[in-house]
Design a protein around this motif. Structure first.
Motif, short mmCIF file in Angstrom:
data_model
loop_
_atom_site.label_atom_id
_atom_site.label_comp_id
_atom_site.label_asym_id
_atom_site.label_seq_id
_atom_site.Cartn_x
_atom_site.Cartn_y
_atom_site.Cartn_z
N ASP A 8 0.83 -1.20 0.00
CA ASP A 8 0.00 0.00 0.00
C ASP A 8 0.87 1.26 0.00
OD1 ASP A 8 -2.09 -1.75 0.14
OD2 ASP A 8 -2.52 -1.42 2.26
N PHE A 49 -3.77 10.07 -5.36
CA PHE A 49 -4.00 8.64 -5.23
C PHE A 49 -3.52 8.11 -3.88
CE2 PHE A 49 -2.57 4.23 -5.91
CZ PHE A 49 -3.78 3.65 -6.25
N PHE A 52 -5.75 7.68 -0.82
CA PHE A 52 -6.61 6.49 -0.72
C PHE A 52 -5.83 5.19 -0.77
CE2 PHE A 52 -9.01 9.93 -2.65
CZ PHE A 52 -10.09 10.00 -1.78
N ASN A 53 -4.54 5.25 -1.03
CA ASN A 53 -3.75 4.04 -1.22
C ASN A 53 -2.76 3.74 -0.11
OD1 ASN A 53 -1.07 2.78 -2.94
ND2 ASN A 53 -3.04 1.76 -3.15
N ALA A 57 -5.05 0.39 2.46
CA ALA A 57 -5.51 0.92 1.18
C ALA A 57 -7.01 0.73 1.00
CB ALA A 57 -4.77 0.24 0.04
N LYS A 58 -7.63 1.76 0.48
CA LYS A 58 -9.04 1.71 0.12
C LYS A 58 -9.19 1.53 -1.39
CE LYS A 58 -9.96 4.90 3.88
NZ LYS A 58 -8.54 5.11 4.17
N VAL A 59 -8.15 1.93 -2.14
CA VAL A 59 -8.15 1.83 -3.59
C VAL A 59 -6.81 1.20 -4.00
CG1 VAL A 59 -8.21 3.14 -5.75
CG2 VAL A 59 -9.58 3.89 -3.81
N PHE A 60 -6.86 0.32 -4.98
CA PHE A 60 -5.66 -0.34 -5.47
C PHE A 60 -5.34 0.14 -6.88
CE2 PHE A 60 -7.53 -3.18 -2.36
CZ PHE A 60 -6.45 -3.40 -1.52
N MET A 61 -4.06 0.21 -7.19
CA MET A 61 -3.63 0.72 -8.48
C MET A 61 -3.85 -0.30 -9.60
SD MET A 61 0.07 2.26 -9.58
CE MET A 61 0.08 3.35 -8.20
#
Length: 158
Positions: A8, A49, A52-53, A57-61
């Motif tokens: 993350d 980004f 949130f990462n 992490a709430k969002v992944f790349m």
């Protein structure tokens, strides 16, 4: 770059630092105005980004994001006619890729592993480092490599 995306905030943070490096370098020359703008946009995208990462992490790349960021950083280095400086400032990318190559080669030739797990950021995790520590150490190494990159370029900021 894609290999670095595994913890993350690792890939986006390292890329943010490198993009800021190229933004600062682009600010030293008038003919790189468009590169300065593009690298600033990449920096801002990574910073947004990261909100949130970072852990947890709430969002992944994912592959789409990491390959795009790698392409952007590579394009910036080529447009500035300094692809070799990317080997210095992008040392984390190089170390991550080399750790995978070393692991695969060693296992194919000897049947033994050099690292507990490849890429190397997972080796450090399995060695007892917390995910956040690995990320912060890799960010710090990237900052040091960018400072070395400034000295390698012998930039004059006056």
């Amino acid at each position: 770059m894609n290999i670095t995306d595994g913890l993350d905030g690792l890939a986006a943070g390292v890329t943010l630092i490198i993009a800021v490096f190229f933004t600062i370098v682009a600010m030293t020359r008038g003919e790189w105005e468009y590169i300065k703008i593009f690298s600033s946009i990449v920096s801002g995208g990574c910073l947004g980004f990261l909100a949130f990462n970072t852990y947890p992490a709430k969002v992944f790349m994912g592959d789409t994001g990491s390959l795009a960021l790698g392409g952007a950083v590579g394009a910036i280095a080529i447009l500035m006619k300094m692809p070799l400086i990317l080997l210095i400032v992008g040392g984390i990318y190089v170390i991550e890729a080399l750790s995978v190559m070393i692991q695969v080669l060693s296992f194919k030739l000897t049947g033994k592993r050099v690292f507990k797990m490849a890429p190397i950021h997972h080796h450090f995790e399995l060695s007892g480092w917390k995910e956040v520590k690995v990320v912060w150490v890799f960010w710090g190494v990237t900052v040091l490599l960018c400072i070395i990159g400034f000295f390698a370029l012998r930039l004059k900021f006056y």
